[in-house]
Design a protein around this motif. Structure first.
Motif, mmCIF file in Angstrom:
data_model
loop_
_atom_site.group_PDB
_atom_site.id
_atom_site.type_symbol
_atom_site.label_atom_id
_atom_site.label_comp_id
_atom_site.label_asym_id
_atom_site.label_seq_id
_atom_site.Cartn_x
_atom_site.Cartn_y
_atom_site.Cartn_z
ATOM 1 N N ALA A 8 27.683 40.497 52.538
ATOM 2 C CA ALA A 8 27.877 39.983 53.897
ATOM 3 C C ALA A 8 28.997 40.772 54.564
ATOM 4 O O ALA A 8 29.977 40.218 55.039
ATOM 5 N N HIS A 9 28.823 42.096 54.590
ATOM 6 C CA HIS A 9 29.843 42.957 55.189
ATOM 7 C C HIS A 9 29.674 43.100 56.700
ATOM 8 O O HIS A 9 30.588 43.547 57.373
ATOM 9 N N CYS A 10 28.503 42.734 57.216
ATOM 10 C CA CYS A 10 28.274 42.797 58.659
ATOM 11 C C CYS A 10 28.756 41.492 59.303
ATOM 12 O O CYS A 10 28.132 40.438 59.090
ATOM 13 N N PRO A 11 29.823 41.539 60.093
ATOM 14 C CA PRO A 11 30.280 40.291 60.718
ATOM 15 C C PRO A 11 29.348 39.803 61.831
ATOM 16 O O PRO A 11 29.358 38.626 62.170
ATOM 17 N N LEU A 12 28.561 40.735 62.396
ATOM 18 C CA LEU A 12 27.553 40.333 63.371
ATOM 19 C C LEU A 12 26.258 40.037 62.618
ATOM 20 O O LEU A 12 25.408 40.907 62.409
ATOM 21 N N ALA A 13 26.150 38.794 62.165
ATOM 22 C CA ALA A 13 24.979 38.335 61.428
ATOM 23 C C ALA A 13 24.918 36.822 61.588
ATOM 24 O O ALA A 13 25.950 36.176 61.825
ATOM 25 N N PHE A 14 23.716 36.254 61.451
ATOM 26 C CA PHE A 14 23.584 34.811 61.660
ATOM 27 C C PHE A 14 24.478 34.028 60.696
ATOM 28 O O PHE A 14 25.067 33.013 61.073
ATOM 29 N N SER A 15 24.617 34.515 59.480
ATOM 30 C CA SER A 15 25.408 33.773 58.478
ATOM 31 C C SER A 15 26.909 33.881 58.738
ATOM 32 O O SER A 15 27.707 33.252 58.041
ATOM 33 N N CYS A 16 27.306 34.679 59.743
ATOM 34 C CA CYS A 16 28.735 34.871 60.039
ATOM 35 C C CYS A 16 29.082 34.541 61.495
ATOM 36 O O CYS A 16 30.150 34.936 61.979
#
Length: 649
Positions: A555-563
């Motif tokens: 989960a390195h992408c901060p622009l993601a639904f889980s973040c």
């Protein structure tokens, strides 16, 4: 489409299961998994049950700070890096931390009772704590006793000193503002102290301030082109007499101060000379020329009356007797540790030496010196936890690639890679360590032998991120030139052949994640795009909707639904530099531009998600990563060049 506005930064569309998040007015469409219940964006997600506890601080600030290393009666050395003051027992290999500061600590002084410490900081990030100030605290209990100078200091506390002849009742502080104001405080009066006197010190830089050890109300300051002798009179007015060099060459800088048993002042300067100033006078009593090639950065008065001088350029440590005659005993610090920044006396004949390359060494003049603390000297952007061992790698703009052991808190090895590093990553089996550089080159090393296994050049812009696929057969290289380069990995990480490059982003690549099956890549870019790619063909997936149910290996992408919830309302898209999650998928952590490490319950799908925030870094937190067993979180600092290790409680 019917969007229900809940906050001014997020809207949820029940029909297609998307969250539209606005960052700086730009919409970012994020797709919820198909089995996700309808979001109620008004709900507030609770903070995680877990807490972070600062366990270890890697690094020391010797690059540009002085007089910041002392031995305490507890056997601990006290020094600082970033916003943390470290108390480190080298023999027992344990650390304690004073964490009352909100930004860079710039100076340190020890009370004559060796129990109380004063540390000064510069202006901070937080509006409420933005004012520079000095904190006085107990080194045993770590309790804060007074906060001095908040509201009167302009830029930073550049130097601080306790009075010595009266048992430490007074505290002198020099501000780093244009006038370098010197102030004297009764620090024990209330919790904010009482300012007895203040006056302009010098328009030029001031590098040191000391109370005279024998004469009450006498203070000495020095810096660019001057040494000044101050008297605090009975009416609490500060009077200054400038040191008179007469016919001798006036040095560009008077760099450091010490006192002999007679009460004479000894100064070191940028010409490599030592000068003795007679007690109570502002005239030269004795001159010792050419002690060092380059500046004298530190003078350490010994208990037996001797003196050790340290050279900032030549790295030499020279021992003098009480009459300032050279004894013939000296030592030279190895060049890769830097020059001598500060020398302090340890137990017996032991010395501790802080260096200009942010190391602390210990040993003696006869047997030599070994490192007690190693660190980075410039911004650290690369941080990668080993996939299975309690080890991690760091890489920075200082061209150093370092491997650390998180359990012994020691350096396994340090290597100069001759390139400014921007990122690093482990192969999934731990058999290779890749480093992306500012020049567009990326290098692969064997983690045991440190041998260079492979090197490639992709464009001339910095390599922003590197990620190996979960099956270890591919590696994705995200560049500042807007492209993602995909390579096939062969020969256990020693050979790489390019499959192609992903074209579609209109700004530089910031973060990458691989799908668990190694088929897909998702990426974030500098203009807040979220794109998806078929890894083997390097083709862009036409819509994120088709990949909404793909499980991601990280989960390195901060622009993601889980973040979604890691973004505060009205956030600038550059605020969050790094994002990561635990292997068990229960926690997420971020590092931001305000020196904060934040911990969330994962997934962070509620736009209103509470977190636990932790200070310690004094500038942007460039990267955060969990160790493979989820017991510890690592964070890397930008300007503070510090690595912090947090225990997950």
């Amino acid at each position: 489409m019917s969007f229900t506005p809940i906050t001014h930064t997020c809207q949820y569309n029940e029909e297609d299961g998307t969250v539209r998040m606005f960052i700086r007015g730009r919409p970012v469409i994020l797709y919820a998994p198909s089995d996700h219940d309808n979001l109620d964006l008004s709900k507030v997600a609770p903070p995680p049950h877990n807490k972070l506890k600062l366990e270890w601080v890697y690094g020391y600030r010797g690059k540009d700070c002085r007089n910041n290393l002392y031995l305490l009666p507890t056997g601990e050395i006290v020094y600082f890096v970033a916003a943390v003051v470290v108390l480190f027992n080298v023999d027992e290999q344990c650390q304690r931390h004073y964490t009352g500061h909100t930004d860079d600590v710039k100076c340190l002084a020890v009370h004559p009772n060796k129990l109380i410490i004063a540390t000064g900081q510069c202006a901070g990030h937080d509006r409420l704590d933005a004012r520079p100030h000095v904190r006085v605290w107990n080194s045993v209990s770590l309790a804060t006793l007074a906060v001095v100078g908040a509201g009167s200091l302009e830029r930073a506390a550049a130097g601080v000193a306790f009075s010595r002849a009266d048992g430490g009742a007074l505290l002198a502080c020099v501000d780093d503002g244009p006038d370098h104001v010197i102030s004297v405080w009764e620090w024990q009066r209330g919790d904010k102290g009482h300012c007895l006197a203040e006056t302009k010190c010098s328009v030029d830089t001031v590098v040191a301030v000391e109370f005279h050890p024998l004469d009450r109300n006498q203070i000495v300051t020095c810096g660019k082109g001057h040494i000044a002798f101050w008297t605090l009179d009975a009416s609490n007015v500060l009077y200054k007499r400038m040191g008179i060099f007469e016919t001798r060459d006036k040095p560009k800088y008077v760099t450091c101060l010490a006192f002999n048993h007679n009460g004479d002042v000894i100064s070191g300067d940028s010409n490599g000379n030592l000068i003795v100033w007679g007690r109570g006078t502002n005239t030269v009593h004795k001159l010792v020329r050419g002690v060092h090639e380059g500046a004298v950065f530190s003078l350490c008065g010994l208990k037996d009356g001797g003196l050790v001088s340290g050279g900032g350029k030549d790295g030499r440590l020279v021992l003098f007797d009480a009459d300032l005659s050279a004894t013939g005993t000296e030592n030279v610090i190895e060049g890769h540790y830097g020059g001598v920044r500060v020398v302090t006396e340890g137990r017996g004949r032991q010395l501790f030496v802080g260096t200009t390359r942010n190391c602390i060494l210990h040993g003696d003049l006869q047997l030599g010196f070994v490192p007690a603390v190693l660190g980075h000297v410039d911004e650290v952007w690369g941080l990668a936890a080993h996939p299975s061992l309690p080890q991690f790698a760091s890489a920075g703009w200082d061209r150093l690639l370092q491997l650390w052991d998180a359990l012994s808190h020691s350096t396994v090895w340090s290597k100069d890679i001759e390139e400014r590093a921007q990122c690093c990553a482990w192969a999934r089996d731990g058999g290779a360590l890749a480093v992306g550089c500012v020049s567009g080159r990326w290098l692969v090393y064997h983690p045991q032998t440190r041998e260079l296994l492979a090197q490639h050049q992709d464009g001339t812009e910095p390599i922003q991120t590197i990620e190996y696929s979960p099956n270890n057969r591919l590696v994705a290289i995200g560049s500042r030139d807007n492209f993602i380069y995909v390579y096939q990995v062969d020969d256990d990480g020693a050979r790489y052949s390019r499959l192609g490059k992903c074209l579609g982003h209109s700004s530089f690549i910031t973060h990458l994640d691989w799908s668990e099956d190694s088929q897909y890549i998702r990426s974030n870019s500098g203009d807040y795009e979220v794109l998806f790619w078929n890894a083997t063909t390097c083709r862009q997936a036409p819509s994120g909707a088709a990949l909404r149910d793909v499980p991601w290996a990280s989960a390195h992408c901060p622009l993601a639904f889980s973040c979604v919830g890691v973004w505060p309302e009205g956030a600038d898209g550059t605020d969050i530099n790094s994002c990561t999650r635990t292997q068990d998928g229960r926690l997420a952590a971020t590092g931001d531009d305000f020196g904060k490490v934040k911990l969330y319950a994962y997934p962070v799908t509620q736009p209103k998600s509470l977190c636990a925030a932790y200070g310690g870094h004094s500038s942007h937190v460039t990267c955060v990563r969990f160790l493979p067993d989820d017991t510890r979180l690592l964070s890397a600092g930008g300007h503070d060049a510090a690595l912090l290790q947090w225990l997950v409680d």
